[in-house]
Design a protein around this motif. Structure first.
Motif, PDB file in Angstrom:
ATOM      1  N   VAL A 182       0.003  -2.462  -0.035  1.00 28.68           N
ATOM      2  CA  VAL A 182       0.527  -2.205   1.133  1.00 28.68           C
ATOM      3  C   VAL A 182       2.146  -2.489   0.960  1.00 28.68           C
ATOM      4  O   VAL A 182       2.730  -1.497   1.281  1.00 28.68           O
TER       5      VAL A 182
ATOM      6  N   ARG B  58      15.349 -10.707   9.940  1.00 32.19           N
ATOM      7  CA  ARG B  58      14.788 -10.610   8.655  1.00 32.19           C
ATOM      8  C   ARG B  58      15.983 -10.684   7.702  1.00 32.19           C
ATOM      9  O   ARG B  58      15.773 -11.500   6.758  1.00 32.19           O
TER      10      ARG B  58
ATOM     11  N   SER C 158       3.897  -6.027  -6.483  1.00 27.92           N
ATOM     12  CA  SER C 158       3.801  -4.738  -5.940  1.00 27.92           C
ATOM     13  C   SER C 158       5.106  -4.029  -6.113  1.00 27.92           C
ATOM     14  O   SER C 158       4.900  -2.594  -5.840  1.00 27.92           O
TER      15      SER C 158
ATOM     16  N   VAL D 193       7.927  -4.454  -4.988  1.00 30.48           N
ATOM     17  CA  VAL D 193       9.055  -4.636  -4.217  1.00 30.48           C
ATOM     18  C   VAL D 193      10.172  -5.810  -4.684  1.00 30.48           C
ATOM     19  O   VAL D 193      11.283  -5.581  -4.708  1.00 30.48           O
TER      20      VAL D 193
ATOM     21  N   VAL E  89       6.451  -0.260   8.692  1.00 29.00           N
ATOM     22  CA  VAL E  89       5.535  -1.249   9.340  1.00 29.00           C
ATOM     23  C   VAL E  89       5.376  -0.621  10.596  1.00 29.00           C
ATOM     24  O   VAL E  89       4.171  -0.396  11.119  1.00 29.00           O
TER      25      VAL E  89
ATOM     26  N   PHE F  58       2.827 -10.147   6.573  1.00 32.03           N
ATOM     27  CA  PHE F  58       2.738  -9.667   7.760  1.00 32.03           C
ATOM     28  C   PHE F  58       2.502  -7.896   7.910  1.00 32.03           C
ATOM     29  O   PHE F  58       1.724  -7.435   8.517  1.00 32.03           O
ATOM     30  N   HIS F  59       2.894  -7.188   6.895  1.00 26.31           N
ATOM     31  CA  HIS F  59       2.654  -5.905   6.740  1.00 26.31           C
ATOM     32  C   HIS F  59       1.537  -5.471   6.532  1.00 26.31           C
ATOM     33  O   HIS F  59       0.866  -4.777   7.295  1.00 26.31           O
TER      34      HIS F  59
ATOM     35  N   PHE G 179      -4.376   4.311  -5.603  1.00 26.98           N
ATOM     36  CA  PHE G 179      -2.882   4.053  -4.811  1.00 26.98           C
ATOM     37  C   PHE G 179      -1.951   5.378  -4.568  1.00 26.98           C
ATOM     38  O   PHE G 179      -1.565   5.782  -3.678  1.00 26.98           O
TER      39      PHE G 179
ATOM     40  N   GLU H  79      11.787 -11.651  -0.108  1.00 20.03           N
ATOM     41  CA  GLU H  79      12.268 -11.161   1.271  1.00 20.03           C
ATOM     42  C   GLU H  79      12.034 -12.212   2.207  1.00 20.03           C
ATOM     43  O   GLU H  79      11.292 -13.388   1.890  1.00 20.03           O
ATOM     44  N   SER H  80      12.520 -12.417   3.553  1.00 18.85           N
ATOM     45  CA  SER H  80      12.349 -13.371   4.450  1.00 18.85           C
ATOM     46  C   SER H  80      10.785 -13.684   4.688  1.00 18.85           C
ATOM     47  O   SER H  80       9.830 -12.879   4.795  1.00 18.85           O
ATOM     48  N   LEU H  81      10.562 -15.084   4.909  1.00 21.92           N
ATOM     49  CA  LEU H  81       9.173 -15.580   5.099  1.00 21.92           C
ATOM     50  C   LEU H  81       8.362 -14.904   4.500  1.00 21.92           C
ATOM     51  O   LEU H  81       8.014 -14.582   3.208  1.00 21.92           O
ATOM     52  N   ASP H  82       7.165 -14.506   5.173  1.00 21.38           N
ATOM     53  CA  ASP H  82       5.990 -13.697   4.727  1.00 21.38           C
ATOM     54  C   ASP H  82       5.997 -12.199   5.073  1.00 21.38           C
ATOM     55  O   ASP H  82       4.775 -11.616   5.732  1.00 21.38           O
ATOM     56  N   SER H  83       7.035 -11.386   4.487  1.00 19.84           N
ATOM     57  CA  SER H  83       7.106  -9.991   4.982  1.00 19.84           C
ATOM     58  C   SER H  83       5.856  -9.171   4.561  1.00 19.84           C
ATOM     59  O   SER H  83       5.187  -8.138   5.245  1.00 19.84           O
ATOM     60  N   GLY H  84       5.154  -9.663   3.037  1.00 23.47           N
ATOM     61  CA  GLY H  84       3.941  -8.820   2.745  1.00 23.47           C
ATOM     62  C   GLY H  84       2.775  -8.997   3.394  1.00 23.47           C
ATOM     63  O   GLY H  84       2.168  -8.143   3.575  1.00 23.47           O
TER      64      GLY H  84
ATOM     65  N   TYR I 196      11.669  -1.584   4.951  1.00 24.03           N
ATOM     66  CA  TYR I 196      10.579  -2.198   5.523  1.00 24.03           C
ATOM     67  C   TYR I 196      10.199  -1.686   6.962  1.00 24.03           C
ATOM     68  O   TYR I 196       8.972  -1.308   7.124  1.00 24.03           O
TER      69      TYR I 196
ATOM     70  N   SER J 297      -0.210 -15.388  -3.483  1.00 25.12           N
ATOM     71  CA  SER J 297       0.567 -15.908  -2.336  1.00 25.12           C
ATOM     72  C   SER J 297       1.292 -14.851  -1.870  1.00 25.12           C
ATOM     73  O   SER J 297       1.326 -13.750  -2.812  1.00 25.12           O
TER      74      SER J 297
ATOM     75  N   LEU K 227       4.437 -14.494  -2.666  1.00 26.52           N
ATOM     76  CA  LEU K 227       5.253 -14.181  -3.797  1.00 26.52           C
ATOM     77  C   LEU K 227       4.577 -13.551  -4.732  1.00 26.52           C
ATOM     78  O   LEU K 227       5.222 -12.671  -5.406  1.00 26.52           O
TER      79      LEU K 227
ATOM     80  N   PRO L 126      -2.173   2.655   3.416  1.00 30.31           N
ATOM     81  CA  PRO L 126      -2.388   1.422   2.738  1.00 30.31           C
ATOM     82  C   PRO L 126      -3.494   0.801   3.227  1.00 30.31           C
ATOM     83  O   PRO L 126      -3.546  -0.357   3.590  1.00 30.31           O
TER      84      PRO L 126
ATOM     85  N   LEU M 262      17.436 -13.902   6.536  1.00 30.17           N
ATOM     86  CA  LEU M 262      16.711 -14.936   5.938  1.00 30.17           C
ATOM     87  C   LEU M 262      16.364 -14.331   4.256  1.00 30.17           C
ATOM     88  O   LEU M 262      15.548 -15.029   3.663  1.00 30.17           O
ATOM     89  N   THR M 263      17.051 -13.256   3.914  1.00 29.49           N
ATOM     90  CA  THR M 263      16.476 -12.630   2.843  1.00 29.49           C
ATOM     91  C   THR M 263      17.823 -12.667   1.645  1.00 29.49           C
ATOM     92  O   THR M 263      18.931 -12.208   1.877  1.00 29.49           O
TER      93      THR M 263
ATOM     94  N   ALA N  37       3.447  -2.077  -2.012  1.00 29.85           N
ATOM     95  CA  ALA N  37       3.948  -0.877  -2.903  1.00 29.85           C
ATOM     96  C   ALA N  37       3.948   0.356  -2.289  1.00 29.85           C
ATOM     97  O   ALA N  37       4.856   1.274  -2.609  1.00 29.85           O
TER      98      ALA N  37
ATOM     99  N   GLN O 224      -0.878  -6.165  -2.108  1.00 24.14           N
ATOM    100  CA  GLN O 224      -0.078  -5.672  -3.139  1.00 24.14           C
ATOM    101  C   GLN O 224       0.144  -4.174  -2.904  1.00 24.14           C
ATOM    102  O   GLN O 224       1.188  -3.647  -3.090  1.00 24.14           O
TER     103      GLN O 224
ATOM    104  N   GLU P 269       8.041 -10.958  12.817  1.00 27.20           N
ATOM    105  CA  GLU P 269       7.729 -11.422  11.601  1.00 27.20           C
ATOM    106  C   GLU P 269       8.246 -12.664  11.177  1.00 27.20           C
ATOM    107  O   GLU P 269       7.977 -13.672  10.761  1.00 27.20           O
TER     108      GLU P 269
END
Lengths: 416, 412
Positions: free
Chosen positions: B206, A165, B150, B152, A188, B173-174, A353, B166-171, A184, B142, B144, A371, A168-169, B208, B204, A224
């Motif tokens: 998740v 990860r 959030s 982040v 997760v 995925f989480h 929240f 962050e990489s690809l679609d971290s949000g 992260y 989306s 982004l 969450p 890629l960031t 946060a 959002q 991911e």
């Protein structure tokens, strides 16, 4: 439009009411795994020790936290809501009889010590199974319980690096980054571990069988980036850092706004999205330029496109950009900071929240909810325990020890 | 070995990329997850990258990555005949996973209350950018956009540049993993108590939820933590986390006391073998080293030696020396490194899934391991409508005429 009203009344009992958890979890992954279960009604006994306290019980970044107390740490309070605390010296031989009774009592054992630790203490799954044959056991680790790297240790940054990860960031021309706050894997993995535990509870309900399970941050978070792993295999391409750009949208980025370090995010995918965006910003002359006429053209001239979008956003407030563009069907957001999300975000506030919980030492303050929201069995947060707060309750009420038995353990210095 | 923990349970998965991961996790638990796409296929089948860089509904590597272990049918649930079939399916399953705009299913008569009337035990997992209710619930989004909202994103990136995703679609995925936990909890409750419920996940929120340190800093101290590039502000001094090496990058973070002493000593000793001037030698006893008390000046002195030192070595050399010396320096893996990782290979993490278009590529096999059950991805992602025949004819018992009728009505 508000969603439909539900005729279902929420239950006072959590989804996991009646589930008993012996929780050796610590740091973030272990603590959160137990918290997600506890907040949903499981009875969770956190086994800890004042002689080797959790790192979140000694963290002194906050003005309310002292060196002399283990009970005034906001991090610990966030990660350990709704649990009981048993302070126990695992190295004291007399602690074993108490643990054996708790192993027999428990449905679930949660732990995330360095692999091999419980085995060295004579407390691994195989031992526990002799006392409680249908016990459900979950181990969390960084690399997994087996393999050449099993006993290597690390923290969330290690997880970001190994999972692929991190690589890629960030920006293509700079060292990669992770969020300065907002690690992260530590968040997760406990969701995954708790999922495994609850699935095993359902499995046991049907079959009567217990379960040994283990998850690693490496393996959970590497999932991911699977598209990049397939891209390498299929196309021989090793994806790199691209800042905020993605290959199927343009403009797609973060743009400056009025104010100090204020930004907005805008994402334009399809041609329809592009037309909506151009109309929303008043159809400027440059938008009709052939350099931006097609998606391919916008991609080819992305530097210039981003500069022009930034010209439009720069004098504007980020929340105004968001509201204005969203009203016109454009994906846009304010890049929110901590004050925005805690004090001013009506969406997060409506979701609850942060929930105010009265902590015995720190007083009332906002605690993070798990969450997700369950409509019929919502999570309920109780304050995190002080060190050893429930020693007597656990021994006498839960396990039914007599007072002299309990006092004898006290005198043997088992609770420390 | 037995099949996955929840084998026997069934799910319908109507999500786009916002919710793919939830169904993937449920599928690996042994649940029969059936992806329900509109005829012609979901738009998310066109998310790049593509197999051999040729776009096509069966070629999206993104789609293939996150829909393994699922079966697939096509069904237009807006079509009255399609909706009828959907209701019949709902009566037979335990989960519906969806990521439509809030209110959409209700508008077409398939909201939670309607589905609950068909199947009181049904668990509906709804994964959306902002959640089911509230002023932003209808915002377009989306990865982004949700991550920006959030908090982040604001915390990620170099101070002299805009915040960076962050990489690809971290949000996403989480959020998918979060939906899986909520879904499985609700399923357990429905097993015990006989009632289903709706699980409401906001991408959002998740994301946060990861911000404990900046939430506490602002809520308790009114301090706003800023993004700090590849450094980490764990105390008064900002110290580097990530470094460049000859052919890539790595993570190495100095920790104090007994926790960090062996690795700090190991790196210092390694540096001694190459450098005449090694500022790490300023620390006599690493066991007594107080990381929180280090001055920025001293750290900068350390970093100015550590940075060029790591640049002398390749990723392989960094890995080798870590195993030999215990430096705790961890290479930032790329996909090739992951496929070659002895750790992952040794644990059987990669599996070959045979896909009629992709051929034989390696996919991750599991999220977690168990001694007694196989919670694995066992099949490639479904071709568009691949299981129509099996499900409509063999499972629902529809006749050829009925299936033709659905096809003629463009319902499937």
């Amino acid at each position: 439009m508000p969603s439909e009203p539900t005729s279902q009344a929420p239950s006072a009992m959590g989804a996991l009411a009646g589930v008993k958890v012996l929780d050796f979890g610590w740091a973030i992954v272990g603590s959160l795994t137990g918290k997600f279960l506890a907040d949903h009604g499981a009875e969770v006994i956190r086994v800890e020790s004042a002689s080797r306290p959790d790192m979140t019980r000694v963290d002194r970044r906050y003005s309310k936290s002292s060196q002399s107390s283990l009970d005034d740490k906001p991090w610990f309070a966030h990660f350990n809501t709704s649990k009981h605390s048993l302070s126990l010296d695992l190295k004291n031989p007399r602690s074993r009889e108490l643990l054996d009774r708790l192993i027999a009592w428990a449905d679930v054992v949660n732990e995330n010590f360095t692999p091999g630790t419980l085995q060295r203490l004579g407390l691994d799954y195989d031992y526990m199974k002799t006392i409680n044959p249908d016990i459900i056991f979950i181990s969390g680790s960084l690399f997994g319980q087996t393999g050449p790297l099993a006993e290597e240790w690390g923290i969330d940054g290690t997880g970001a690096a190994i999972s692929g990860r991190l690589n890629l960031t960030g920006w293509p021309d700079r060292v990669p980054v992770t969020p300065s706050s907002g690690i992260y894997g530590d968040y997760v993995v406990p969701l995954m571990n708790a999922t495994a535990v609850v699935a095993a509870l359902a499995h046991r309900e049907k079959t009567g069988l217990g379960q040994y399970m283990e998850a690693s941050m490496f393996e959970v978070t590497a999932q991911e980036i699977t598209p990049a792993v397939l891209d390498w295999q299929s196309n021989g391409r090793l994806a790199g850092r691209t800042g905020n750009r993605v290959s199927n949208a343009s403009p797609h980025g973060v743009f400056p706004c009025a104010g100090d370090d204020r930004w907005c995010a805008i994402a334009v995918f399809s041609d329809q999205d592009w037309n909506d965006f151009v109309a929303a910003i008043g159809g400027p002359d440059w938008a009709a330029d052939s350099r931006f006429a097609t998606f391919e053209a916008r991609k080819a001239n992305e530097d210039e496109l981003e500069r022009l979008v930034a010209e439009w956003t720069s004098p504007r407030d980020p929340h105004e950009v968001m509201a204005y563009l969203q009203e016109r069907g454009v994906r846009a957001a304010a890049v929110q900071g901590p004050a925005d999300i805690i004090d001013n975000d009506p969406q997060l506030r409506e979701r609850g929240f942060l929930q105010t919980v009265e902590h015995s030492v720190l007083g009332p303050f906002g605690h993070q909810m798990p969450p997700f929201r369950l409509s019929a069995t919502p999570a309920q947060l109780r304050p995190a325990p002080n060190m050893g707060e429930h020693n007597e309750y656990i021994c006498t009420e839960l396990l039914g020890m007599s007072d002299p038995e309990y006092i004898e353990l006290l005198l043997e210095d088992v609770f420390r | 070995m037995n099949k996955g923990l929840l084998s026997g349970a069934r799910a319908l998965d109507l999500t786009d990329e916002t919710g793919f991961i939830c169904g993937k996790v449920l599928g690996e638990l042994g649940i029969d997850v059936v992806k329900v796409e509109r005829p012609g296929g979901d738009a998310s089948r066109l998310i790049p990258p593509f197999h051999q860089d040729v776009p096509g509904v069966e070629r999206s590597l993104y789609w293939k990555a996150f829909n393994t272990g699922k079966r697939g049918i096509t069904l237009d649930i807006e079509n009255p005949k399609g909706a009828e079939v959907f209701r019949e399916l709902v009566s037979r399953v335990d989960f519906v996973i969806e990521s439509f705009e809030p209110g959409y299913l209700q508008r077409i008569g398939l909201g939670y209350e309607a589905l609950r009337a068909i199947n009181p035990k049904i668990v509906i997992v709804s994964i959306t950018p902002f959640g089911q209710k509230g002023p932003y619930s209808h915002y377009r989004s989306s990865e982004l956009i949700a991550i920006a909202m959030s908090g982040v994103l604001n915390n990620t990136g170099d101070p002299d540049r805009p915040p960076v995703k962050e990489s690809l679609d971290s949000g996403l995925f989480h959020a998918g993993v979060s939906g899986a936990l909520g879904g499985v909890m609700a399923y357990y409750h429905s097993m015990i108590a006989g009632e289903g419920q709706q699980v409401d996940v906001s991408v959002q929120e998740v994301a946060a939820s990861r911000l404990t340190s900046s939430i506490l800093a602002w809520d308790l101290e009114r301090v706003s933590l800023a993004r700090d590039g590849h450094k980490s502000q764990m105390g008064p001094t900002s110290t580097d986390w990530f470094w460049a090496c000859k052919d890539g990058h790595l993570f190495w973070h100095m920790l104090g006391g007994a926790f960090g002493a062996p690795a700090n000593q190991a790196l210092s000793d390694w540096m001694d073998e190459y450098l005449d001037e090694n500022p790490l030698r300023e620390v006599r006893d690493w066991m007594k080293f107080d990381k929180a008390g280090i001055a920025q000046e001293q750290w900068n002195r350390f970093a100015s030696a550590i940075g060029p030192f790591f640049l002398r070595f390749t990723k392989d050399e960094i890995r080798e020396q870590n195993l030999k010396r215990g430096t705790n320096a961890t290479v930032a893996n790329d996909p090739h490194d992951l496929l070659e990782s002895e750790q992952l290979r040794g644990r059987g993490y990669w599996t070959h899934l045979d896909d009629p278009v992709l051929g034989d590529l390696k996919f991750p096999k599991y999220f977690f391991q168990s001694r007694d059950t196989e919670n694995f991805s066992l099949t490639a992602a479904p071709q568009l409508g691949a299981d129509n025949e099996e499900i409509y004819r063999n499972e629902l018992g529809l006749t050829s005429e009925q299936i033709d009728e659905l096809r003629n009505a463009h319902a499937i």
